[in-house]
Design a protein around this motif. Structure first.
Motif, mmCIF file in Angstrom:
data_model
loop_
_atom_site.group_PDB
_atom_site.id
_atom_site.type_symbol
_atom_site.label_atom_id
_atom_site.label_comp_id
_atom_site.label_asym_id
_atom_site.label_seq_id
_atom_site.Cartn_x
_atom_site.Cartn_y
_atom_site.Cartn_z
ATOM 1 N N PHE A 12 14.960 -21.340 65.474
ATOM 2 C CA PHE A 12 16.036 -21.418 64.491
ATOM 3 C C PHE A 12 17.290 -22.109 65.037
ATOM 4 O O PHE A 12 18.359 -21.975 64.460
ATOM 5 C CB PHE A 12 16.402 -20.007 64.005
ATOM 6 N N ILE A 79 26.733 -18.334 62.066
ATOM 7 C CA ILE A 79 25.480 -17.648 62.393
ATOM 8 C C ILE A 79 25.341 -17.677 63.908
ATOM 9 O O ILE A 79 25.467 -18.732 64.519
ATOM 10 C CB ILE A 79 24.286 -18.361 61.741
ATOM 11 N N ASN A 81 22.631 -15.875 65.477
ATOM 12 C CA ASN A 81 21.212 -15.787 65.790
ATOM 13 C C ASN A 81 20.444 -15.509 64.504
ATOM 14 O O ASN A 81 21.011 -15.017 63.526
ATOM 15 C CB ASN A 81 20.928 -14.679 66.808
ATOM 16 N N ILE A 82 19.154 -15.820 64.523
ATOM 17 C CA ILE A 82 18.258 -15.472 63.423
ATOM 18 C C ILE A 82 17.011 -14.855 64.039
ATOM 19 O O ILE A 82 16.455 -15.395 64.993
ATOM 20 C CB ILE A 82 17.886 -16.694 62.563
ATOM 21 N N TYR A 83 16.609 -13.736 63.485
ATOM 22 C CA TYR A 83 15.419 -13.029 63.947
ATOM 23 C C TYR A 83 14.406 -13.030 62.813
ATOM 24 O O TYR A 83 14.724 -12.655 61.685
ATOM 25 C CB TYR A 83 15.755 -11.592 64.340
ATOM 26 N N HIS A 84 13.186 -13.450 63.115
ATOM 27 C CA HIS A 84 12.116 -13.463 62.126
ATOM 28 C C HIS A 84 10.944 -12.663 62.695
ATOM 29 O O HIS A 84 10.587 -12.846 63.855
ATOM 30 C CB HIS A 84 11.671 -14.902 61.835
ATOM 31 N N LEU A 90 13.453 -10.781 57.949
ATOM 32 C CA LEU A 90 14.346 -11.784 58.526
ATOM 33 C C LEU A 90 15.730 -11.173 58.674
ATOM 34 O O LEU A 90 16.184 -10.451 57.787
ATOM 35 C CB LEU A 90 14.414 -13.004 57.602
ATOM 36 N N THR A 91 16.395 -11.446 59.781
ATOM 37 C CA THR A 91 17.758 -10.972 60.002
ATOM 38 C C THR A 91 18.633 -12.136 60.449
ATOM 39 O O THR A 91 18.293 -12.835 61.395
ATOM 40 C CB THR A 91 17.802 -9.861 61.071
ATOM 41 N N LEU A 92 19.748 -12.324 59.749
ATOM 42 C CA LEU A 92 20.772 -13.270 60.185
ATOM 43 C C LEU A 92 21.839 -12.480 60.913
ATOM 44 O O LEU A 92 22.398 -11.529 60.353
ATOM 45 C CB LEU A 92 21.426 -13.966 58.992
ATOM 46 N N GLU A 93 22.112 -12.856 62.140
ATOM 47 C CA GLU A 93 23.218 -12.252 62.888
ATOM 48 C C GLU A 93 24.421 -13.168 62.712
ATOM 49 O O GLU A 93 24.330 -14.375 62.934
ATOM 50 C CB GLU A 93 22.864 -12.113 64.359
ATOM 51 N N TYR A 99 24.946 -8.076 60.567
ATOM 52 C CA TYR A 99 23.540 -8.406 60.431
ATOM 53 C C TYR A 99 23.163 -8.336 58.959
ATOM 54 O O TYR A 99 23.372 -7.309 58.309
ATOM 55 C CB TYR A 99 22.672 -7.428 61.230
ATOM 56 N N LEU A 114 14.403 -20.238 53.071
ATOM 57 C CA LEU A 114 15.425 -20.704 53.998
ATOM 58 C C LEU A 114 15.334 -22.224 54.046
ATOM 59 O O LEU A 114 14.264 -22.776 54.323
ATOM 60 C CB LEU A 114 15.203 -20.105 55.391
#
Length: 125
Positions: A12, A79, A81-84, A90-93, A99, A114
């Motif tokens: 990402f 943004i 970080n993005i965690y998938h 899905l998490t957008l930091e 979050y 996305l």
């Protein structure tokens, strides 16, 4: 039983540092978030949290202005970080440790889209 939700290997990096520039409602509970160079269309359960509390979520009381709450905490911030996860979550930091969590909640429908620019980057299924 193994309840580990492993992260995927999607890169990402193109989204990191992009600022949230616009947040708009989609219907009564869903949301669209625009970045400098992309967007996120949310069609699933979601919540906004900080490192210790839930700030607002999809099932708030009637009359809760969730868009204003999300804007107050995310708009104009980058943004970080993005965690998938392989389950589709899905998490957008976002800067200042916020979050925005999306929860895959259907086996039949898309959860989110996305976009990088105008091109689809990831389809939540």
């Amino acid at each position: 039983m193994n309840f580990v939700n492993k992260s995927s290997d999607i890169d990402f990096k193109d989204f990191i540092g992009q600022k949230v520039i616009e947040i708009s409602p989609v219907g009564l509970e869903l949301v669209n978030i625009k970045f400098d160079g992309g967007s996120l269309n949310v069609e699933c359960s979601w919540r906004l949290r900080n490192k210790s509390d839930i700030v607002v979520g999809i099932t708030e009381r009637d009359g809760t202005d969730f868009i204003s709450i999300i804007k107050d905490n995310l708009q104009h911030k980058p943004i970080t970080n993005i965690y998938h996860f392989k389950t589709g979550d899905l998490t957008l930091e976002i800067q200042n440790q916020y979050y925005f969590d999306l929860f895959a909640d259907s086996s039949a429908f898309e959860h989110y889209q996305l976009y990088r620019g105008e091109s689809l980057f990831l389809l939540g299924r």
